[in-house]
Scaffold this motif. Structure first.
Motif, PDB file in Angstrom:
ATOM      1  N   PRO A   1      79.159 -40.208  -1.620  1.00 50.36           N
ATOM      2  CA  PRO A   1      80.592 -40.182  -1.907  1.00 50.36           C
ATOM      3  C   PRO A   1      81.266 -39.743  -0.437  1.00 50.36           C
ATOM      4  CG  PRO A   1      79.262 -38.641  -3.188  1.00 50.36           C
ATOM      5  CD  PRO A   1      78.478 -39.212  -2.307  1.00 50.36           C
ATOM      6  N   SER A   2      80.659 -39.337   0.548  1.00 51.73           N
ATOM      7  CA  SER A   2      81.421 -39.194   1.754  1.00 51.73           C
ATOM      8  C   SER A   2      81.458 -40.577   2.539  1.00 51.73           C
ATOM      9  CB  SER A   2      80.387 -38.381   3.009  1.00 51.73           C
ATOM     10  OG  SER A   2      79.992 -37.161   2.381  1.00 51.73           O
TER      11      SER A   2
ATOM     12  N   TYR B   1      74.818 -37.141  -4.383  1.00 47.37           N
ATOM     13  CA  TYR B   1      76.161 -36.143  -4.568  1.00 47.37           C
ATOM     14  C   TYR B   1      76.792 -36.001  -3.155  1.00 47.37           C
ATOM     15  CZ  TYR B   1      73.770 -35.277  -8.875  1.00 47.37           C
ATOM     16  OH  TYR B   1      73.444 -35.424 -10.245  1.00 47.37           O
ATOM     17  N   LEU B   2      76.216 -36.239  -1.999  1.00 47.50           N
ATOM     18  CA  LEU B   2      76.779 -35.883  -0.786  1.00 47.50           C
ATOM     19  C   LEU B   2      77.113 -37.080   0.001  1.00 47.50           C
ATOM     20  CD1 LEU B   2      78.198 -33.656   1.189  1.00 47.50           C
ATOM     21  CD2 LEU B   2      75.778 -33.347   2.036  1.00 47.50           C
TER      22      LEU B   2
ATOM     23  N   LEU C   1      78.095 -28.742   4.449  1.00 50.24           N
ATOM     24  CA  LEU C   1      77.933 -28.969   2.976  1.00 50.24           C
ATOM     25  C   LEU C   1      76.369 -29.488   3.009  1.00 50.24           C
ATOM     26  CD1 LEU C   1      81.086 -31.071   1.560  1.00 50.24           C
ATOM     27  CD2 LEU C   1      79.790 -29.280   0.567  1.00 50.24           C
TER      28      LEU C   1
ATOM     29  N   GLN D   1      69.122 -36.166  -4.180  1.00 55.78           N
ATOM     30  CA  GLN D   1      70.422 -35.479  -4.690  1.00 55.78           C
ATOM     31  C   GLN D   1      71.307 -35.456  -3.509  1.00 55.78           C
ATOM     32  OE1 GLN D   1      68.481 -31.950  -5.808  1.00 55.78           O
ATOM     33  NE2 GLN D   1      69.047 -31.985  -7.843  1.00 55.78           N
TER      34      GLN D   1
ATOM     35  N   PHE E   1      73.530 -27.788   0.678  1.00 56.70           N
ATOM     36  CA  PHE E   1      72.455 -28.503  -0.311  1.00 56.70           C
ATOM     37  C   PHE E   1      71.102 -28.153   0.023  1.00 56.70           C
ATOM     38  CE2 PHE E   1      74.351 -32.191  -2.544  1.00 56.70           C
ATOM     39  CZ  PHE E   1      75.750 -31.904  -2.194  1.00 56.70           C
TER      40      PHE E   1
END
Lengths: 277, 258
Positions: free
Chosen positions: A186-187, A182-183, A165, A178, A169
């Motif tokens: 949340p992870s 977005y990564l 992922l 970002q 990105f």
């Protein structure tokens, strides 16, 4: 066909229902039995209440001394939650900073560890000397204990984003912000929430321990002080009552964050997803 | 043999070497031209550097030596025009199907409302209309892979890079996805580079197969699969298909002895 299915399903349904009831009933039964044994031990041995008060006396003390205990509970709660809030802000902020650069992490992480492994009870007297405002000193003590699990868990979480992922990105020219937004965040969420559950309990412990050390008198005294005070006066039932309040607070904090964690993760994370096999 | 492709390739790898930090020489003097609208498979044994080559084309990592050029692009850079499908679906488990597919557009600062139509369109293309609100864990392996393909297609890329995308799927699902992918490829104007270790899959899909040898990785044979499209399940049992498979297998065998 449908008959067979019903027959297959029913016993399972029943065993599930039994388990659900047992989940609450068994611990309660154990609790009741313990209290009865406690009561019997006190009665049969004719123990004086300043050694071991009977459970009924503790309950009475909790009721009668509520006027003293309740304000103390509020003081302890305020320190606990303020410390936890600062721990969350500080821990997450620092973790995000660590995630930006390996060098920052390498430089500062050992000190976070030192802060964590040094027993708070040994550091608290020093903090109380250097910080004039007792309230703030208590806050600092509770914060030191609470912030490490949040920092270390969130750092781990931010670094455990799926490598493919991250590549994806990169492929789309994502900015550092970002990737974080977005990564990485949340992870990190399940890890952070795990840390939060631990930190919630620890901040209560931190504030109680610090209060014991401070032994601050007069207005604005928390539950720990009430325990000390009751001990000096050999008012053992009140000690027990205050202790029960602290325990109950810890349990409520734990349950609260467990519920928060479940609500946030229930849609996607393995820990919160109910699975039928 | 491939005049149209070599005349104006979309991407050209010339004498590419890739040496990893641990001393592994993954690619050595790899040359490959991929023309517009081609469906090229990189076929080879595991460890032959086919995934590495694909990642270099995607711009994920730098070649140690040699060049990767985009002759048909002004300025030579084509990064934003690439879609990438990994072997795993590589979806964000906390995001719905919609949000997963929307991701590339979100990263390019396309507003959610403006992207909604494109996301819906691409989900329709891969046959996932109605699953916008589902989470990845609720989907089967094949459906997850469809989401992954939709995500790669949502930016309307000119080049689609696929790294053994169907290797983990069961055969029935794989055949279905093979057909759907071919359909999509034929109706759109993209180019595909498809990494696989399956002779049968590469013959079925591609109009060209670059056979690679391992240690160090390089292209040792460049075969054209002239069978006309559309290809369907009947093609899988045809003599032509079997002949090509035999030819490619032989070539792969030679590559493994090389």
């Amino acid at each position: 066909m449908s008959v067979a299915v019903e027959q297959a399903v029913r016993p399972r349904d029943r065993s599930e229902r039994i388990e659900r009831i047992a989940r609450t009933a068994l611990p309660i039964a154990i609790g009741v039995v313990s209290i009865v044994i406690w009561d019997l031990v006190v009665r049969l041995n004719d123990l004086p209440h300043y050694i071991l008060p009977a459970p009924g006396l503790v309950a009475k003390s909790l009721w009668n001394d509520w006027g003293t205990l309740y304000p103390a509970l509020l003081v302890t709660l305020r320190i606990t939650f303020l410390a936890l809030a600062v721990a969350v802000i500080g821990g997450v902020g620092l973790a995000i900073l660590f995630a930006q650069s390996k060098w920052i992490e390498i430089s500062f992480f050992p000190y976070a560890v030192i802060l964590q492994v040094t027993p708070i009870i040994a550091v608290a007297p020093l903090i109380l000397i250097y910080v004039e405002n007792t309230h703030i000193a208590l806050l600092i003590c509770a914060w030191i204990v609470a912030f490490f699990p949040i920092l270390s868990n969130t750092t781990l979480g931010l670094n455990s984003a799926d490598h493919n992922l991250i590549n994806l990105f990169q492929l789309y020219g994502a900015t550092r912000w970002q990737v974080l937004r977005y990564l990485r965040i949340p992870s990190a969420m399940p890890y952070f929430l795990g840390g939060l559950r631990i930190a919630g309990g620890l901040s209560l412990i931190g504030s109680v321990v610090a209060e014991f050390t401070a032994g601050s008198a007069g207005q604005g005294s928390g539950l720990a002080f009430r325990i000390l005070e009751a001990g000096y006066r050999l008012n053992i039932p009140r000690m027990f009552a205050a202790l029960i309040l602290i325990s109950a607070t810890g349990i409520v904090i734990f349950l609260f964050f467990t519920a928060v964690s479940h609500l946030i993760l229930r849609k996607w994370h393995e820990s919160a997803v109910r699975r039928e096999n | 043999m491939l005049q149209d492709a070599t005349a104006r390739p979309l991407v050209r790898l010339s004498h590419v070497d890739k040496l990893f930090g641990n001393g592994t020489l993954a690619l050595k003097d790899m040359n490959l031209d991929v023309g517009e609208h081609e469906f090229v498979s990189l076929l080879g044994p595991s460890g032959c550097g086919k995934s590495t080559a694909l990642r270099l084309v995607a711009g994920l990592g730098e070649a140690t030596a040699g060049t990767i050029e985009w002759p048909s692009r002004a300025g030579g850079k084509g990064l934003r025009d690439i879609g990438f499908v990994f072997q795993e679906p590589t979806l964000m488990p906390w995001a719905t199907v919609f949000d997963n597919v929307y991701l590339p557009l979100r990263l390019q600062l396309v507003a959610r409302g403006k992207a909604a139509d494109e996301v819906a369109a691409v989900l329709a293309k891969v046959g996932l209309t109605g699953f916008e609100g589902a989470y990845p864990r609720e989907l089967s392996g094949g459906m997850k892979m469809r989401v992954s393909i939709a995500r790669a297609l949502v930016t309307k890329p000119r080049l689609l890079l696929m790294d053994e995308p169907f290797a983990a799927l069961d055969e029935i699902t794989r055949f279905k996805l093979n057909n759907d992918l071919l359909e999509l490829w034929r109706s759109q104007s993209w180019t595909v580079i498809f990494v696989t270790h399956s002779v049968y899959e590469s013959v079925y899909l591609s109009n060209r197969i670059a056979v690679m040898a391992a240690r160090p990785g390089r292209v040792v044979a460049d075969l054209r699969i002239g069978a006309p499209y559309p290809r369907d399940d009947e093609f899988r049992t045809s003599t032509v298909y079997n002949d090509y498979c035999r030819q490619v297998s032989r070539s792969l065998g030679e590559a493994m002895r090389a």
